[in-house]
Design an enzyme around this catalytic site. Structure first.
Site, PDB file in Angstrom:
ATOM      1  N   SER A  43     -11.171   3.358  -1.886  1.00  0.00           N
ATOM      2  CA  SER A  43     -10.723   2.049  -2.355  1.00  0.00           C
ATOM      3  C   SER A  43     -11.057   1.029  -1.280  1.00  0.00           C
ATOM      4  CB  SER A  43      -9.209   2.078  -2.578  1.00  0.00           C
ATOM      5  OG  SER A  43      -8.693   0.779  -2.765  1.00  0.00           O
ATOM      6  N   TYR A  56      -0.667   4.204  -0.042  1.00  0.00           N
ATOM      7  CA  TYR A  56      -1.960   4.212  -0.726  1.00  0.00           C
ATOM      8  C   TYR A  56      -3.084   3.945   0.267  1.00  0.00           C
ATOM      9  CZ  TYR A  56      -5.612   2.975  -4.076  1.00  0.00           C
ATOM     10  OH  TYR A  56      -6.793   2.913  -4.786  1.00  0.00           O
TER      11      TYR A  56
END
Length: 158
Positions: A43, A56
């Site tokens: 990401s 995350y």
């Protein structure tokens, strides 16, 4: 300081341990065929961090480290290891992200969606096909020199 340990452990198990186990299992066929392309979906949060996304971001940084270590371990072999690092992609998770933003900030739905769209420098969500095209490119016959890379698909510089 207020990150729940169960939430943290679940994020690590899903994003980091899940990637490790998947890659470990892929070696069986890679060693049999003497060729392989491992692509980890990280990401943009794994490159620069994400406000409000501690667990995350940490796991997505972790998969980039995993990929880079493997690329070093297998230099000179027909195996490559790369990560694709998209910003916000227009997938089924978008409504969940909107709900999380709304809960955290008390924004309405349109404003919460605008936060995600506005986080991408080009002002739109990324199409899943754009991510797929990058993966296909990394698997192309002449892609062997692309190794150990964290490829950002973010609509501009971060």
């Amino acid at each position: 300081h207020n990150t729940d340990l169960d939430f943290w452990n679940n994020m690590v198990a899903t994003n980091l341990t899940g990637a490790f186990l998947t890659i470990r299992e892929s070696f069986g066929s890679m060693f049999q065929t003497d060729w392989g392309r491992v692509i980890i979906i990280s990401s943009i949060a794994g490159v620069r961090g994400l406000k409000g996304g501690l667990a995350y971001s940490a796991t997505k940084h972790g998969v980039i480290g995993l990929m880079r270590s493997l690329s070093e371990d297998y230099l000179g072999t027909p195996f490559t290891f790369n990560a694709i690092c998209p910003a916000y992609v227009d997938t089924d998770i978008v409504p969940q992200n909107i709900d999380r933003i709304m809960a955290r900030t008390r924004m309405n739905k349109d404003d919460a969606r605008a936060v995600m769209v506005g986080a991408n420098p080009h002002g739109r969500l990324i199409a899943p096909e754009e991510v797929a095209e990058a993966a296909l490119w990394l698997c192309a016959p002449n892609s062997g020199s692309f190794n150990g890379q964290a490829i950002q698909i973010a609509g501009g510089e971060f």
